[in-house]
Write a protein that holds these residues in place. Sequence first.
Motif, PDB file in Angstrom:
ATOM      1  N   LEU A   1     -17.546  70.169  -1.309  1.00  0.00           N
ATOM      2  CA  LEU A   1     -17.538  69.148  -1.420  1.00  0.00           C
ATOM      3  C   LEU A   1     -17.130  68.267  -3.047  1.00  0.00           C
ATOM      4  O   LEU A   1     -17.942  68.918  -3.434  1.00  0.00           O
ATOM      5  CB  LEU A   1     -18.531  69.545  -1.501  1.00  0.00           C
ATOM      6  CG  LEU A   1     -19.274  69.531   0.337  1.00  0.00           C
ATOM      7  CD1 LEU A   1     -20.490  69.691   0.879  1.00  0.00           C
ATOM      8  CD2 LEU A   1     -18.921  68.914   0.999  1.00  0.00           C
ATOM      9  N   HIS A   2     -17.170  67.059  -2.958  1.00  0.00           N
ATOM     10  CA  HIS A   2     -17.713  66.383  -3.689  1.00  0.00           C
ATOM     11  C   HIS A   2     -18.878  65.725  -4.003  1.00  0.00           C
ATOM     12  O   HIS A   2     -18.901  64.663  -3.209  1.00  0.00           O
ATOM     13  CB  HIS A   2     -16.060  66.070  -4.022  1.00  0.00           C
ATOM     14  CG  HIS A   2     -14.802  65.894  -4.798  1.00  0.00           C
ATOM     15  ND1 HIS A   2     -14.121  66.342  -5.659  1.00  0.00           N
ATOM     16  CD2 HIS A   2     -14.346  66.357  -3.253  1.00  0.00           C
ATOM     17  CE1 HIS A   2     -12.611  67.638  -4.848  1.00  0.00           C
ATOM     18  NE2 HIS A   2     -13.301  67.128  -3.765  1.00  0.00           N
ATOM     19  N   ALA A   3     -19.578  65.851  -5.097  1.00  0.00           N
ATOM     20  CA  ALA A   3     -20.486  65.053  -5.194  1.00  0.00           C
ATOM     21  C   ALA A   3     -21.054  64.344  -6.059  1.00  0.00           C
ATOM     22  O   ALA A   3     -19.930  64.396  -7.857  1.00  0.00           O
ATOM     23  CB  ALA A   3     -22.061  66.187  -6.330  1.00  0.00           C
ATOM     24  N   ARG A   4     -21.167  63.164  -6.195  1.00  0.00           N
ATOM     25  CA  ARG A   4     -21.641  62.224  -6.767  1.00  0.00           C
ATOM     26  C   ARG A   4     -22.788  61.567  -6.799  1.00  0.00           C
ATOM     27  O   ARG A   4     -23.341  61.119  -5.785  1.00  0.00           O
ATOM     28  CB  ARG A   4     -20.611  60.769  -6.474  1.00  0.00           C
ATOM     29  CG  ARG A   4     -18.945  60.963  -6.137  1.00  0.00           C
ATOM     30  CD  ARG A   4     -18.244  61.128  -7.605  1.00  0.00           C
ATOM     31  NE  ARG A   4     -17.070  61.087  -7.602  1.00  0.00           N
ATOM     32  CZ  ARG A   4     -16.217  62.636  -7.552  1.00  0.00           C
ATOM     33  NH1 ARG A   4     -17.785  63.598  -7.830  1.00  0.00           N
ATOM     34  NH2 ARG A   4     -15.160  62.604  -7.560  1.00  0.00           N
ATOM     35  N   GLY A   5     -23.467  61.609  -8.241  1.00  0.00           N
ATOM     36  CA  GLY A   5     -25.124  60.926  -8.298  1.00  0.00           C
ATOM     37  C   GLY A   5     -26.182  62.210  -7.487  1.00  0.00           C
ATOM     38  O   GLY A   5     -27.371  61.748  -7.873  1.00  0.00           O
ATOM     39  N   THR A   6     -25.336  63.383  -7.629  1.00  0.00           N
ATOM     40  CA  THR A   6     -26.710  64.221  -6.813  1.00  0.00           C
ATOM     41  C   THR A   6     -25.956  65.897  -7.207  1.00  0.00           C
ATOM     42  O   THR A   6     -24.877  66.140  -7.862  1.00  0.00           O
ATOM     43  CB  THR A   6     -26.347  64.539  -5.965  1.00  0.00           C
ATOM     44  OG1 THR A   6     -26.937  65.619  -4.880  1.00  0.00           O
ATOM     45  CG2 THR A   6     -25.372  64.847  -4.710  1.00  0.00           C
ATOM     46  N   PRO A   7     -26.655  66.915  -7.699  1.00  0.00           N
ATOM     47  CA  PRO A   7     -25.655  68.162  -8.052  1.00  0.00           C
ATOM     48  C   PRO A   7     -24.915  68.784  -7.317  1.00  0.00           C
ATOM     49  O   PRO A   7     -24.893  68.401  -6.471  1.00  0.00           O
ATOM     50  CB  PRO A   7     -27.265  69.085  -8.098  1.00  0.00           C
ATOM     51  CG  PRO A   7     -28.255  68.579  -8.560  1.00  0.00           C
ATOM     52  CD  PRO A   7     -28.213  66.786  -7.742  1.00  0.00           C
ATOM     53  N   TYR A   8     -23.764  69.627  -7.513  1.00  0.00           N
ATOM     54  CA  TYR A   8     -23.028  70.235  -7.146  1.00  0.00           C
ATOM     55  C   TYR A   8     -23.399  70.975  -6.005  1.00  0.00           C
ATOM     56  O   TYR A   8     -23.662  71.924  -6.773  1.00  0.00           O
ATOM     57  CB  TYR A   8     -21.856  70.408  -8.075  1.00  0.00           C
ATOM     58  CG  TYR A   8     -20.779  71.010  -6.994  1.00  0.00           C
ATOM     59  CD1 TYR A   8     -19.988  70.205  -6.476  1.00  0.00           C
ATOM     60  CD2 TYR A   8     -20.300  72.226  -7.871  1.00  0.00           C
ATOM     61  CE1 TYR A   8     -18.708  71.120  -6.104  1.00  0.00           C
ATOM     62  CE2 TYR A   8     -19.351  73.681  -6.928  1.00  0.00           C
ATOM     63  CZ  TYR A   8     -18.438  72.475  -6.587  1.00  0.00           C
ATOM     64  OH  TYR A   8     -17.226  73.539  -5.707  1.00  0.00           O
ATOM     65  N   PRO A   9     -23.076  70.957  -4.909  1.00  0.00           N
ATOM     66  CA  PRO A   9     -23.221  71.626  -4.026  1.00  0.00           C
ATOM     67  C   PRO A   9     -22.999  73.087  -3.728  1.00  0.00           C
ATOM     68  O   PRO A   9     -23.533  74.052  -2.811  1.00  0.00           O
ATOM     69  CB  PRO A   9     -23.619  70.615  -2.500  1.00  0.00           C
ATOM     70  CG  PRO A   9     -22.267  69.976  -2.837  1.00  0.00           C
ATOM     71  CD  PRO A   9     -22.134  69.394  -4.228  1.00  0.00           C
ATOM     72  N   GLY A  10     -21.175  73.000  -4.735  1.00  0.00           N
ATOM     73  CA  GLY A  10     -21.303  74.242  -4.373  1.00  0.00           C
ATOM     74  C   GLY A  10     -19.712  74.042  -3.118  1.00  0.00           C
ATOM     75  O   GLY A  10     -19.548  72.741  -2.644  1.00  0.00           O
TER      76      GLY A  10
END
Length: 243
Positions: free
Chosen positions: A214-223
């Motif tokens: 998962l690549h996160a944008r505007g939110t913490p990296y979820p792993g």
Amino acid sequence: MTFVPTAELPSPPPTGAPHVAVSAAGGVFPVGAVGFWGSRLDPDDPAVGVIAAARGTAVVRRSGRVDTAGPDAPVVRAPSIEVRAVRRLGGRWWALGDRRVVALDDGESFGVAAGSIDVVRHGEGPVGVDPSGAVRSPDGAVLDDPGGLDGELLGAIDGAEGWWIVARSGTVLARGGAAAHDGVDTSTYPHPLTAVGPTLDGRGLVIATADGRLHARGTPYPGGLPRPAASGAVTAVSPVEAG
């Protein structure tokens, strides 16, 4: 159950940023501090959406069938349409079919433009998004045009303000007042982008690769998110609703 790991071990997910993904055959995989609920695998009826709570999930299939699991699975009304995508708009979940979108809580329905492959909010209600990323009224008039999407449309994600258009190339375009976010450099990872999902606060989005990174944008990296090899590529990802 055999899992195929991502290319490298991901960072641990931060507390409070759990997501759930579903693969093509219907395998459900949590990210973050949420429970794991069983999966119903059916390669003949692809999973196109997942709605998750802390104690259960609902998987929406292409046929409109809904498979639930867990002691407190979300209450979802099965739409009587062939479903192209499932999206969260204004805190409600909707299923997109041919020329209409149907609310999964009470069956409310809106017409959308022919050829729509995704849906966002524009004005007071849901409207369709065509393969170029343009938003169109039900009669086909262009309401917003991102102007030359770089590659094939992966998906559109509705936000607290505006929406994001995401291309399979990794480009992320902010529209309608949404905050600008960086795209994904697809040259650094060998698996294609296959799904996009929202955040609960509407301030960002997550973009999934076929194998579940998962690549996160505007939110913490979820792993990262390993998946069973027999279950197919990740097709949808969503945040976990409170409750």
